[in-house]
Design a protein around this motif. Structure first.
Motif, mmCIF file in Angstrom:
data_model
loop_
_atom_site.group_PDB
_atom_site.id
_atom_site.type_symbol
_atom_site.label_atom_id
_atom_site.label_comp_id
_atom_site.label_asym_id
_atom_site.label_seq_id
_atom_site.Cartn_x
_atom_site.Cartn_y
_atom_site.Cartn_z
ATOM 1 N N VAL A 1 25.807 30.873 24.466
ATOM 2 C CA VAL A 1 24.502 31.398 24.847
ATOM 3 C C VAL A 1 24.603 31.932 26.269
ATOM 4 N N VAL A 2 24.226 33.197 26.448
ATOM 5 C CA VAL A 2 24.398 33.879 27.733
ATOM 6 C C VAL A 2 23.074 34.513 28.141
ATOM 7 N N ILE A 3 22.758 34.429 29.426
ATOM 8 C CA ILE A 3 21.606 35.139 29.990
ATOM 9 C C ILE A 3 22.111 36.112 31.042
ATOM 10 N N ALA A 4 21.823 37.396 30.831
ATOM 11 C CA ALA A 4 22.171 38.442 31.792
ATOM 12 C C ALA A 4 20.928 38.756 32.615
ATOM 13 N N ALA A 5 20.849 38.151 33.780
ATOM 14 C CA ALA A 5 19.646 38.226 34.613
ATOM 15 C C ALA A 5 19.835 39.221 35.750
ATOM 16 N N PRO A 6 18.722 39.673 36.366
ATOM 17 C CA PRO A 6 18.842 40.506 37.567
ATOM 18 C C PRO A 6 19.608 39.766 38.662
ATOM 19 N N PHE A 7 20.226 40.519 39.555
ATOM 20 C CA PHE A 7 21.045 39.918 40.604
ATOM 21 C C PHE A 7 20.279 38.867 41.405
ATOM 22 N N ASN B 1 25.947 44.399 35.961
ATOM 23 C CA ASN B 1 26.813 45.472 36.445
ATOM 24 C C ASN B 1 27.787 44.877 37.454
ATOM 25 N N ILE B 2 28.824 45.629 37.782
ATOM 26 C CA ILE B 2 29.825 45.210 38.765
ATOM 27 C C ILE B 2 30.484 46.466 39.331
ATOM 28 N N ILE C 1 27.560 45.576 43.714
ATOM 29 C CA ILE C 1 27.910 44.162 43.849
ATOM 30 C C ILE C 1 29.331 43.965 43.338
ATOM 31 N N SER C 2 30.069 43.062 43.978
ATOM 32 C CA SER C 2 31.472 42.876 43.623
ATOM 33 C C SER C 2 31.656 41.639 42.743
ATOM 34 N N GLY C 3 32.817 41.590 42.108
ATOM 35 C CA GLY C 3 33.121 40.457 41.241
ATOM 36 C C GLY C 3 33.157 39.146 41.984
ATOM 37 N N SER C 4 33.719 39.123 43.191
ATOM 38 C CA SER C 4 33.792 37.867 43.939
ATOM 39 C C SER C 4 32.413 37.354 44.323
ATOM 40 N N MET C 5 31.470 38.265 44.550
ATOM 41 C CA MET C 5 30.091 37.848 44.837
ATOM 42 C C MET C 5 29.474 37.156 43.626
ATOM 43 N N ILE D 1 28.848 32.433 42.638
ATOM 44 C CA ILE D 1 27.631 31.729 42.241
ATOM 45 C C ILE D 1 27.663 31.308 40.769
ATOM 46 N N GLY D 2 28.845 31.301 40.178
ATOM 47 C CA GLY D 2 28.986 30.734 38.843
ATOM 48 C C GLY D 2 28.774 31.689 37.692
ATOM 49 N N VAL D 3 28.734 32.982 37.950
ATOM 50 C CA VAL D 3 28.580 33.964 36.869
ATOM 51 C C VAL D 3 29.883 34.037 36.080
ATOM 52 N N ARG D 4 29.765 34.141 34.744
ATOM 53 C CA ARG D 4 30.946 34.150 33.875
ATOM 54 C C ARG D 4 31.140 35.474 33.130
ATOM 55 N N TYR D 5 30.045 36.179 32.874
ATOM 56 C CA TYR D 5 30.097 37.428 32.121
ATOM 57 C C TYR D 5 29.519 38.560 32.964
ATOM 58 N N VAL D 6 29.792 39.803 32.559
ATOM 59 C CA VAL D 6 29.125 40.948 33.166
ATOM 60 C C VAL D 6 29.028 42.060 32.120
ATOM 61 N N ILE D 7 27.851 42.649 32.003
ATOM 62 C CA ILE D 7 27.651 43.800 31.111
ATOM 63 C C ILE D 7 28.192 45.051 31.803
ATOM 64 N N VAL D 8 28.967 45.821 31.063
ATOM 65 C CA VAL D 8 29.560 47.047 31.620
ATOM 66 C C VAL D 8 29.285 48.210 30.661
ATOM 67 N N GLY D 9 28.806 49.314 31.221
ATOM 68 C CA GLY D 9 28.614 50.523 30.419
ATOM 69 C C GLY D 9 27.404 50.508 29.523
#
Length: 241
Positions: A39-45, A66-67, A79-83, A87-95
């Motif tokens: 279960v994943v939540i893609a929230a605003p930064f 995004n990244i 925003i960069s991947g290290s940022m 804070i514990g983010v595991r996924y990122v939506i791309v495209g």
């Protein structure tokens, strides 16, 4: 083995207070969710840090929307991947189609973002899909194959999720028929060198159609938009039968 990934994309919705209110109504529903479903939540930064603190050691994982492909630099608004990993983010939506449509995203920039995500240990969710005009012109298959070939250059398919999102079905109330979504996702799978990549469907996924969508053999999850904004609605989707 392919993993089931149900991700809610909040887009540009929810303040920090609203995101915490969502958790209060949502978390109790996960007691009935099978452990093998991710279960994943893609929230605003702006919501990611406070959600991370309140989801510590919880089974809900966080995604960014995004990244950037650089680790740092003069890239206002990015925003960069290290940022994100800090804070514990595991996924990122791309495209996502909205990034392609409104912000000039191309297959080449998508590829750079995918590789940047993987370098930082994030799992990218690559979005591909066609517009209504492209579908009516019979371009669905060729477009998606092109998106995959250009987007996946030098991308590690061992750490990847793909979402098929027919643009004409996003936020319109129109859903791609489940057998047709299954067919296109089968096409996507045929273009990959890793048969275990999880492939989601995204496009007006709702509580009343999730069971039919997930009954399709090629579909490994859902990328959910508006229906992920309400706790009970998203819980029903996560707990599909």
């Amino acid at each position: 083995m392919r993993k089931i990934v149900i991700a809610g994309n909040w887009k540009m919705y929810k303040t920090q207070a609203e995101s915490l209110e969502f958790l209060q109504g949502f978390m109790s529903h996960l007691e009935e969710t099978p452990q093998e479903r991710e279960v994943v939540i893609a929230a605003p930064f702006t919501d990611l840090s406070i959600l991370s603190k309140n989801l510590h050691n919880n089974r809900v994982l966080l995604s960014a929307q995004n990244i950037h492909w650089e680790q740092e630099g003069a890239y206002t608004g990015e925003i960069s991947g290290s940022m994100l990993t800090e804070i514990g983010v595991r996924y990122v939506i791309v495209g996502h189609s909205e990034r392609r449509q409104y912000f000039g995203e191309t297959d080449e920039t998508v590829n750079r973002r995918l590789k940047a995500a993987q370098r930082c240990g994030l799992t990218p969710i690559l979005c591909v899909g066609e517009s209504k005009e492209q579908r009516e012109n019979g371009e669905t298959e060729s477009l998606i194959v092109t998106q995959l070939k250009k987007g996946l250059v030098d991308v590690d398919q061992q750490n990847l999720v793909i979402a098929y999102e027919p643009i004409w079905a996003i936020g319109t109330g129109d859903t791609c028929d489940s057998p047709e979504a299954n067919r296109v996702i089968g096409l996507i799978r045929s273009q990959l060198n890793n048969p275990h990549v999880s492939i989601q469907y995204g496009g007006s996924v709702k509580p009343n159609n999730i069971d039919e969508i997930m009954a399709q053999p090629e579909i490994d999850g859902a990328l959910v938009g508006g229906a992920s904004l309400e706790p009970e609605s998203f819980a029903r989707i996560v707990n599909y039968k």
